[in-house]
Structures are given as C-alpha cells and as structure tokens.
Scaffold this motif. Structure first.
Motif, PDB file in Angstrom:
ATOM      1  N   GLY A  40      32.258  30.768  41.994  1.00  0.00           N
ATOM      2  CA  GLY A  40      31.782  30.099  41.125  1.00  0.00           C
ATOM      3  C   GLY A  40      32.075  30.316  39.737  1.00  0.00           C
ATOM      4  N   TYR A  41      31.854  29.491  38.828  1.00  0.00           N
ATOM      5  CA  TYR A  41      31.929  29.602  37.651  1.00  0.00           C
ATOM      6  C   TYR A  41      33.357  30.126  37.215  1.00  0.00           C
ATOM      7  CZ  TYR A  41      26.914  28.036  37.644  1.00  0.00           C
ATOM      8  OH  TYR A  41      25.991  27.159  37.786  1.00  0.00           O
ATOM      9  N   PRO A  42      34.376  29.918  37.589  1.00  0.00           N
ATOM     10  CA  PRO A  42      35.604  30.676  37.330  1.00  0.00           C
ATOM     11  C   PRO A  42      35.971  30.657  35.808  1.00  0.00           C
ATOM     12  CG  PRO A  42      36.407  28.262  37.872  1.00  0.00           C
ATOM     13  CD  PRO A  42      34.742  28.564  38.232  1.00  0.00           C
ATOM     14  N   LYS A  43      36.177  31.889  35.301  1.00  0.00           N
ATOM     15  CA  LYS A  43      36.565  32.192  33.844  1.00  0.00           C
ATOM     16  C   LYS A  43      37.782  32.581  33.358  1.00  0.00           C
ATOM     17  CE  LYS A  43      31.845  34.521  33.076  1.00  0.00           C
ATOM     18  NZ  LYS A  43      31.174  35.590  32.667  1.00  0.00           N
ATOM     19  N   GLY A  44      38.806  32.788  34.575  1.00  0.00           N
ATOM     20  CA  GLY A  44      40.183  33.152  34.074  1.00  0.00           C
ATOM     21  C   GLY A  44      40.969  32.980  35.320  1.00  0.00           C
ATOM     22  N   ILE A  45      42.140  32.882  34.861  1.00  0.00           N
ATOM     23  CA  ILE A  45      43.352  32.620  35.962  1.00  0.00           C
ATOM     24  C   ILE A  45      44.706  33.195  35.345  1.00  0.00           C
ATOM     25  CG2 ILE A  45      43.984  30.476  35.175  1.00  0.00           C
ATOM     26  CD1 ILE A  45      44.433  29.757  38.407  1.00  0.00           C
ATOM     27  N   ALA A  46      45.391  33.866  36.135  1.00  0.00           N
ATOM     28  CA  ALA A  46      46.706  34.355  36.036  1.00  0.00           C
ATOM     29  C   ALA A  46      47.848  34.275  37.247  1.00  0.00           C
ATOM     30  CB  ALA A  46      46.523  35.771  35.447  1.00  0.00           C
ATOM     31  N   LEU A  47      48.942  34.323  36.859  1.00  0.00           N
ATOM     32  CA  LEU A  47      49.918  34.149  38.028  1.00  0.00           C
ATOM     33  C   LEU A  47      51.063  35.198  37.824  1.00  0.00           C
ATOM     34  CD1 LEU A  47      50.781  30.089  37.688  1.00  0.00           C
ATOM     35  CD2 LEU A  47      49.140  31.104  39.043  1.00  0.00           C
ATOM     36  N   SER A  48      51.285  35.605  39.018  1.00  0.00           N
ATOM     37  CA  SER A  48      52.375  36.628  39.012  1.00  0.00           C
ATOM     38  C   SER A  48      53.789  35.989  38.936  1.00  0.00           C
ATOM     39  CB  SER A  48      52.254  37.756  40.041  1.00  0.00           C
ATOM     40  OG  SER A  48      52.752  36.884  41.316  1.00  0.00           O
ATOM     41  N   GLU A  49      54.764  36.923  38.664  1.00  0.00           N
ATOM     42  CA  GLU A  49      56.137  36.361  38.570  1.00  0.00           C
ATOM     43  C   GLU A  49      56.523  35.763  39.885  1.00  0.00           C
ATOM     44  OE1 GLU A  49      58.727  39.656  37.169  1.00  0.00           O
ATOM     45  OE2 GLU A  49      57.610  39.628  35.453  1.00  0.00           O
ATOM     46  N   ILE A  50      55.894  36.140  40.880  1.00  0.00           N
ATOM     47  CA  ILE A  50      56.274  35.526  42.484  1.00  0.00           C
ATOM     48  C   ILE A  50      55.530  34.401  42.828  1.00  0.00           C
ATOM     49  CG2 ILE A  50      57.684  37.776  42.966  1.00  0.00           C
ATOM     50  CD1 ILE A  50      55.231  38.430  44.916  1.00  0.00           C
ATOM     51  N   GLY A  51      54.517  34.107  41.993  1.00  0.00           N
ATOM     52  CA  GLY A  51      53.675  33.219  42.343  1.00  0.00           C
ATOM     53  C   GLY A  51      52.079  33.293  43.026  1.00  0.00           C
ATOM     54  N   GLU A  52      51.796  34.505  42.778  1.00  0.00           N
ATOM     55  CA  GLU A  52      50.514  35.081  43.408  1.00  0.00           C
ATOM     56  C   GLU A  52      49.513  34.558  42.251  1.00  0.00           C
ATOM     57  OE1 GLU A  52      51.623  39.324  45.485  1.00  0.00           O
ATOM     58  OE2 GLU A  52      51.502  38.972  43.385  1.00  0.00           O
ATOM     59  N   VAL A  53      48.336  34.156  42.652  1.00  0.00           N
ATOM     60  CA  VAL A  53      47.313  33.692  41.741  1.00  0.00           C
ATOM     61  C   VAL A  53      46.103  34.746  41.734  1.00  0.00           C
ATOM     62  CG1 VAL A  53      45.759  31.777  41.509  1.00  0.00           C
ATOM     63  CG2 VAL A  53      47.724  31.324  42.340  1.00  0.00           C
ATOM     64  N   PHE A  54      45.656  35.016  40.442  1.00  0.00           N
ATOM     65  CA  PHE A  54      44.660  35.932  40.398  1.00  0.00           C
ATOM     66  C   PHE A  54      43.486  35.166  39.681  1.00  0.00           C
ATOM     67  CE2 PHE A  54      48.144  38.598  40.969  1.00  0.00           C
ATOM     68  CZ  PHE A  54      47.697  39.756  41.587  1.00  0.00           C
ATOM     69  N   LEU A  55      42.385  34.936  40.216  1.00  0.00           N
ATOM     70  CA  LEU A  55      41.112  34.268  39.737  1.00  0.00           C
ATOM     71  C   LEU A  55      39.917  35.129  39.505  1.00  0.00           C
ATOM     72  CD1 LEU A  55      40.200  31.270  39.278  1.00  0.00           C
ATOM     73  CD2 LEU A  55      39.347  31.322  41.465  1.00  0.00           C
ATOM     74  N   LEU A  56      39.621  35.060  38.269  1.00  0.00           N
ATOM     75  CA  LEU A  56      38.324  35.672  37.822  1.00  0.00           C
ATOM     76  C   LEU A  56      37.039  34.971  38.210  1.00  0.00           C
ATOM     77  CD1 LEU A  56      37.140  38.293  36.247  1.00  0.00           C
ATOM     78  CD2 LEU A  56      37.420  37.043  34.241  1.00  0.00           C
ATOM     79  N   ASP A  57      36.254  35.165  39.006  1.00  0.00           N
ATOM     80  CA  ASP A  57      35.197  34.575  39.673  1.00  0.00           C
ATOM     81  C   ASP A  57      33.870  35.151  38.759  1.00  0.00           C
ATOM     82  OD1 ASP A  57      33.086  33.909  41.161  1.00  0.00           O
ATOM     83  OD2 ASP A  57      33.748  34.956  42.923  1.00  0.00           O
ATOM     84  N   GLY A  58      33.136  34.363  37.981  1.00  0.00           N
ATOM     85  CA  GLY A  58      32.271  34.424  37.231  1.00  0.00           C
ATOM     86  C   GLY A  58      30.998  34.703  37.838  1.00  0.00           C
ATOM     87  N   GLU A  59      30.842  34.024  39.027  1.00  0.00           N
ATOM     88  CA  GLU A  59      29.501  34.339  39.465  1.00  0.00           C
ATOM     89  C   GLU A  59      29.249  35.437  40.562  1.00  0.00           C
ATOM     90  OE1 GLU A  59      28.102  31.402  43.508  1.00  0.00           O
ATOM     91  OE2 GLU A  59      27.969  30.593  41.572  1.00  0.00           O
ATOM     92  N   ASN A  60      30.584  36.058  41.033  1.00  0.00           N
ATOM     93  CA  ASN A  60      30.332  37.395  41.706  1.00  0.00           C
ATOM     94  C   ASN A  60      30.962  38.408  41.220  1.00  0.00           C
ATOM     95  OD1 ASN A  60      29.372  35.914  44.085  1.00  0.00           O
ATOM     96  ND2 ASN A  60      31.144  34.713  44.045  1.00  0.00           N
ATOM     97  N   ARG A  69      34.162  39.201  39.939  1.00  0.00           N
ATOM     98  CA  ARG A  69      35.328  39.869  40.783  1.00  0.00           C
ATOM     99  C   ARG A  69      36.549  39.313  40.447  1.00  0.00           C
ATOM    100  NH1 ARG A  69      34.694  37.724  46.988  1.00  0.00           N
ATOM    101  NH2 ARG A  69      34.335  35.395  46.349  1.00  0.00           N
ATOM    102  N   VAL A  70      37.654  39.750  40.916  1.00  0.00           N
ATOM    103  CA  VAL A  70      38.784  39.150  40.816  1.00  0.00           C
ATOM    104  C   VAL A  70      39.310  38.725  42.112  1.00  0.00           C
ATOM    105  CG1 VAL A  70      41.343  39.302  40.143  1.00  0.00           C
ATOM    106  CG2 VAL A  70      39.670  40.439  38.871  1.00  0.00           C
ATOM    107  N   ILE A  71      39.737  37.639  42.396  1.00  0.00           N
ATOM    108  CA  ILE A  71      40.193  37.077  43.733  1.00  0.00           C
ATOM    109  C   ILE A  71      41.828  36.932  43.660  1.00  0.00           C
ATOM    110  CG2 ILE A  71      40.183  35.237  45.434  1.00  0.00           C
ATOM    111  CD1 ILE A  71      37.506  34.480  44.478  1.00  0.00           C
ATOM    112  N   LYS A  72      42.509  37.459  44.602  1.00  0.00           N
ATOM    113  CA  LYS A  72      43.874  37.376  44.787  1.00  0.00           C
ATOM    114  C   LYS A  72      44.263  36.531  46.017  1.00  0.00           C
ATOM    115  CE  LYS A  72      48.158  39.970  45.291  1.00  0.00           C
ATOM    116  NZ  LYS A  72      48.866  41.031  45.656  1.00  0.00           N
ATOM    117  N   TYR A  73      45.208  35.465  45.542  1.00  0.00           N
ATOM    118  CA  TYR A  73      45.557  34.355  46.528  1.00  0.00           C
ATOM    119  C   TYR A  73      46.978  34.648  46.805  1.00  0.00           C
ATOM    120  CZ  TYR A  73      41.310  31.746  45.646  1.00  0.00           C
ATOM    121  OH  TYR A  73      40.133  31.545  45.547  1.00  0.00           O
ATOM    122  N   SER A  74      47.683  34.486  47.891  1.00  0.00           N
ATOM    123  CA  SER A  74      49.237  34.652  47.976  1.00  0.00           C
ATOM    124  C   SER A  74      49.945  33.623  47.296  1.00  0.00           C
ATOM    125  CB  SER A  74      49.504  34.519  49.429  1.00  0.00           C
ATOM    126  OG  SER A  74      49.279  33.712  49.958  1.00  0.00           O
TER     127      SER A  74
END
Length: 287
Positions: free
Chosen positions: A128-148, A150-155
């Motif tokens: 919830g309330y995402p504050k940030g997002i970044a992509l690695s060079e190979i396309g992985e997604v890192f999302l900053l979860d403002g509600e919890n 934490r950082v979430i990593k997607y493949s």
C-alpha cells in the motif's frame, strides 16, 4: 514556461575530498504546482511528479516542452499522488500512492496496464502507498512499500521474489522510507535522517549519514559520492559513509534565489535541483 540562462558559478566542494569544483547554472525549466519527484533516465529524459496537480511530466530534454499524463482520479491513467517514475526504455512505470498501485505507460505516456497492491493472492505480496520504484539492468523491479516499510523485489517476469527491510531488528530495519535508488548491485533507501544500503538480494550492508541530516527530500549518486538533499541543504558522503560537504542552498550562486528543495537528480555531469515550481539545472565542473 520560463527559462533563465546564466553563467553563475560557485566553489561548492572541497577538491581534496571530491572531484567537483564548481556548479555553473545552465537554465531553469518547468511551471509546476507542487513538484516532489524528479527522475532522469538513461536517455537524459526528465520525469517530474507533481503532487499538486497529480500529473507526471516527461521532458525529452531540458530544451524541449514536456508530455504530460495524469490528473486526479482512480481510473486508468489518472493518479492520486504520483510518487516515482522508472523506465526500462520500453515501458514507463509510475507509483500511484493513494490508489495503491503501479501504472505502466508506453513511451508516449499512453496507458498500458497496472497492478494493485491490495489484490495480490498472498498476503506477503500485498502493498500500500507505494513511494518508490526502480528497475535493474536485467528488468527486475524494486518497489518501496510505504504501508509496510519495506522493499519488494519482483523478477523480470513480474513474479514476487522477496521483501526486505521490515523483518530485521537491527539497523537495517526501515521505519521512515521515503525514496528508493538503485545503483549497480546496491539499493539505497532514503529515510528521514539516514540512508540504508542493501544488496539486490535484500541483505543489509551499511547505513550512511545517521542523524547527520533530518527531513531528507532526495538522494542521488554523483561518482564517487552519494548526495542527499534536505529542504535547505545539500550533503555529500563518501562511499564509506563519511560526510564530505554540507552546502546550504542559500549560498548557491544562481540567477535567482533557490526555493526549498524537494528532490535532487544527476545525469551526465549535470545536477538537477527540484523545487515546488521549477527545475534548477547546473553543470558540474571539475578541476
């Protein structure tokens, strides 16, 4: 959209600690309401999120007029406070804070799709309330979860892999995350009074600037240093975390006084200071 050209420079940095000798103001662009986030992609395009108008701007360069997308709402292509932008060169991702989602657009800012943080099947994947997002060079997604907090990593195919920053009890635990920055194999999470560094697998590495600043607004890398911006001051830190310089915005020589700083970015030896109403752009000059 007003543009101011000037050649004002200032000895900002100690050459014994840093390779930057001075800043030369190039221009000022933009006419925003309450701009809060600036991102420069690998092509030099400038993205600005304005939470006052709920718009995202894309400037092809600082010499060209922008495209825009958004406006307040919850339908496709509308935002309730856009907080960050990332792109892989094909798609553009925007974190939509109040709608608890990430929206995806093509290069012309046409809506492509979205995913919600509240509808994931497994509880650990919800955000919830995402504050940030970044992509690695190979396309992985890192999302900053403002509600919890934490950082979430997607493949690379968008599958949830792990979350980190919220389960440790030591100094790597996030409490006030604001910004997310990915450089190489390190993830920098800006908090109110420090920067927490992890590797791309979520392992805590170190903390930078603990209690040396407060109310942080933005973070960027200008090799070899890390720069943090508060409302009134720019700080630079070495890779090891040593404070190198502290520069109040009031001493930066420019064509007009610099308003409060809301974010900071860099690209190709150019420094971008975002204020609520404009982008102040400076060339970084070395000895």
């Amino acid at each position: 959209m007003g543009t101011v050209l000037t050649l004002a420079s200032l000895l900002l940095f100690n050459p014994a600690i840093d390779s930057i000798e001075s800043l030369v103001e190039l221009t000022s662009i933009g006419s925003f309401n309450a701009a809060s986030r600036i991102v420069i992609d690998f092509r030099g395009r400038i993205f600005v999120a304005d939470h006052g108008t709920h718009l995202v701007y894309c400037f092809p360069s600082f010499k060209e007029s922008p495209l825009t997308v958004g406006g307040y709402g919850w339908t496709d292509g509308a935002f309730d406070t856009p907080t960050d932008v990332a792109t892989d060169g094909v798609n553009i991702y925007v974190t939509d804070y109040g709608n608890h989602r990430v929206q995806k657009f093509d290069q012309k800012l046409r809506f492509v799709g979205s995913w919600s943080g509240k509808t994931a099947t497994h509880e650990n994947e919800r955000f919830g309330y995402p504050k940030g997002i970044a992509l690695s060079e190979i396309g992985e997604v890192f999302l900053l979860d403002g509600e919890n907090n934490r950082v979430i990593k997607y493949s690379t195919i968008g599958k949830f892999e792990r979350a980190f920053g919220n389960i440790t009890t030591n100094e790597g635990r996030l409490t006030q995350p604001k910004r997310l920055l990915l450089r190489g194999k390190e993830i920098f999470v800006l908090e109110n009074n420090r920067v927490v560094v992890y590797d791309v697998f979520g392992a805590y590495l170190r903390t930078i600037g603990e209690n040396q600043f407060c109310d942080a607004r933005g973070v960027c890398c200008i090799d070899p240093n890390l720069f943090v911006a508060t409302q009134d001051t720019l700080y630079s830190f070495s890779k090891e975390g040593k404070l190198c310089t502290k520069t109040p915005r009031t001493v930066i020589l420019a064509s007009s006084p610099i308003e409060e700083i809301t974010d900071i970015a860099s690209y190709n030896r150019t420094l971008y200071l975002l204020t609520p109403n404009s982008i102040r752009i400076f060339e970084i000059q070395n000895k």
